[in-house]
Write a protein that holds these residues in place. Structure first.
Motif, short mmCIF file in Angstrom:
data_model
loop_
_atom_site.label_atom_id
_atom_site.label_comp_id
_atom_site.label_asym_id
_atom_site.label_seq_id
_atom_site.Cartn_x
_atom_site.Cartn_y
_atom_site.Cartn_z
N VAL A 12 50.52 39.69 34.84
CA VAL A 12 49.93 38.68 35.28
C VAL A 12 48.58 39.34 36.47
O VAL A 12 47.62 38.74 36.58
CB VAL A 12 50.63 37.71 36.36
CG1 VAL A 12 50.06 36.76 37.13
CG2 VAL A 12 51.76 36.89 35.59
N SER A 13 49.10 40.48 37.12
CA SER A 13 48.10 41.04 37.92
C SER A 13 47.05 41.76 37.26
O SER A 13 45.84 41.41 37.63
CB SER A 13 48.82 42.15 38.76
OG SER A 13 47.80 42.92 39.52
N GLN A 104 37.81 38.17 43.06
CA GLN A 104 39.30 38.65 42.60
C GLN A 104 40.13 38.19 43.67
O GLN A 104 41.36 37.76 43.12
CB GLN A 104 39.10 40.14 42.69
CG GLN A 104 38.20 40.90 41.71
CD GLN A 104 37.98 42.51 41.86
OE1 GLN A 104 38.38 42.89 42.76
NE2 GLN A 104 37.65 42.99 40.64
N ASN A 105 39.78 38.16 44.77
CA ASN A 105 40.70 37.63 45.79
C ASN A 105 41.31 36.02 45.55
O ASN A 105 42.31 35.54 45.57
CB ASN A 105 40.20 38.03 47.21
CG ASN A 105 41.48 37.90 48.14
OD1 ASN A 105 42.05 36.72 48.73
ND2 ASN A 105 42.03 38.90 48.67
N ALA A 106 40.09 35.37 45.50
CA ALA A 106 40.34 33.90 45.39
C ALA A 106 41.08 33.60 43.88
O ALA A 106 41.73 32.67 44.08
CB ALA A 106 38.98 33.32 45.40
N MET A 107 40.87 34.40 43.03
CA MET A 107 41.60 34.23 41.93
C MET A 107 43.17 34.55 41.92
O MET A 107 44.05 34.03 41.54
CB MET A 107 41.20 35.14 40.62
CG MET A 107 39.57 34.60 40.31
SD MET A 107 39.02 35.71 39.09
CE MET A 107 40.15 35.50 37.86
N ALA A 108 43.46 35.74 42.91
CA ALA A 108 44.97 36.09 43.15
C ALA A 108 45.37 34.96 43.95
O ALA A 108 46.86 34.62 43.89
CB ALA A 108 44.87 37.41 43.99
N GLY A 110 44.92 31.64 43.58
CA GLY A 110 44.98 30.64 42.62
C GLY A 110 43.90 29.64 42.75
O GLY A 110 43.96 28.29 42.33
N LEU A 111 42.94 30.07 43.65
CA LEU A 111 41.77 28.87 43.99
C LEU A 111 40.71 28.76 42.81
O LEU A 111 40.20 27.91 42.64
CB LEU A 111 41.12 29.33 45.21
CG LEU A 111 41.90 29.60 46.41
CD1 LEU A 111 41.06 30.15 47.45
CD2 LEU A 111 42.74 28.37 46.97
N ILE A 112 40.42 30.13 42.04
CA ILE A 112 39.69 30.10 41.06
C ILE A 112 40.48 30.36 39.64
O ILE A 112 41.11 31.39 39.60
CB ILE A 112 38.34 30.98 41.37
CG1 ILE A 112 37.55 30.41 42.53
CG2 ILE A 112 37.61 31.13 39.88
CD1 ILE A 112 36.42 31.29 42.95
N THR A 113 40.44 29.68 38.60
CA THR A 113 40.73 30.40 37.51
C THR A 113 39.67 30.49 36.36
O THR A 113 38.59 29.95 36.40
CB THR A 113 41.88 29.13 37.04
OG1 THR A 113 41.18 28.21 36.51
CG2 THR A 113 42.86 28.94 38.19
#
Length: 280
Positions: A12-13, A104-108, A110-113
């Protein structure tokens, strides 16, 4: 089962950051697919969905070293409701682009997919506030100020000849400061203009007690953190700034001043003294 779970977490990471990230012409592209609109003027990045509806702002708070504590900085998010959330940098990610680091942080979070901004997740994320990282930094600064005040109250000082004296004017040793070649310094930086110095403290018998290396840049010193290395192998972290003036007399050199006070408190000069001023 634990091995399978670890493998899944690692997958996942890795998957979260496997997409190619581009911010181009006001759009965020993941693997060349536009998934959000971005206004990236200045240090504040404003993220909107593809219909132009603002979802959140984000910026990078730079890392710094405060006394004995250091942090790597974080991403600060602000929701449309005014709530602020702070998130530490995702472990293992590296990029020189502020925009990519934020994405990258926002994806971590879950805000951006890969399909765009998850508005439901955004709304959930900003239901509460979290300023724990900046609070920890503020507490560190407050603790450092208290510690420095206690050290100042002990009365140890340096005269214009570099002599170290206690509050009664008694000689305890002396300190020197000299520029050294970059090849001799363990305190290196990527700044081309930085010059390097070494402070040395000696006891009244001229025996070397401790040394400290630094650059002539307060910014570099703060980001790397200053450390006193004693003759018996100890390390004492400290923090001080000279206001970009490293040619002032030692009597008014703030790095020299804090160094000798740290050594005094830790019993390396003038006897074993603690911060309350009591002799052990």
């Amino acid at each position: 089962m634990k091995k399978l779970l670890l493998t899944a977490v690692l997958f996942v990471s890795i998957s979260a950051f496997s997409q190619e990230i581009k911010i181009k012409k006001g759009e965020l592209l993941l693997d060349n697919k536009a998934v959000a609109k971005v206004d990236d003027k200045g240090r504040i990045y404003k993220f909107s969905d593809m219909n132009g509806k603002l979802q959140f702002d984000a910026t990078i708070i730079n890392g710094r070293t405060i006394g004995t504590q250091s942090d790597n900085g974080w991403v600060e998010y602000t929701g449309t409701n005014g709530h602020v959330k702070e998130a530490g940098h995702t472990e293992g990610t590296f990029t020189l682009s502020m925009g990519k680091l934020i994405v990258q942080n926002a994806m971590a979070q879950g805000l951006i997919t890969k399909d765009g901004i998850d508005e439901a997740k955004v709304n959930e994320f900003f239901l509460t506030e979290d300023r724990s990282l900046s609070d920890a930094r503020k507490n560190g600064i407050a603790s450092q100020k208290t510690e420095a005040k206690n050290e100042d109250n002990l009365g140890v000082s340096i005269d214009f000849n570099g002599n170290i004296k206690n509050k009664n004017g008694e000689f305890l040793g002396f300190i020197t400061r000299a520029y050294i070649d970059a090849s001799q310094s363990q305190f290196s930086s990527t700044a081309m203009m930085d010059k390097y110095l070494e402070y040395r403290v000696f006891d009244m018998n001229k025996a070397l007690i401790a040394r400290l290396q630094c650059s002539d840049s307060d910014n570099t010193n703060e980001s790397k953190g200053l450390k006193i290395y004693t003759d018996d192998g100890k390390e004492i972290p400290m923090s001080a700034k000279n206001g970009m003036n490293f040619q002032k007399p030692l009597a008014v050199d703030k790095i020299a001043d804090r160094m000798i006070k740290k050594l005094f408190v830790n019993g390396y000069i003038g006897g074993n003294i603690n911060v309350s001023g009591a002799t052990n």
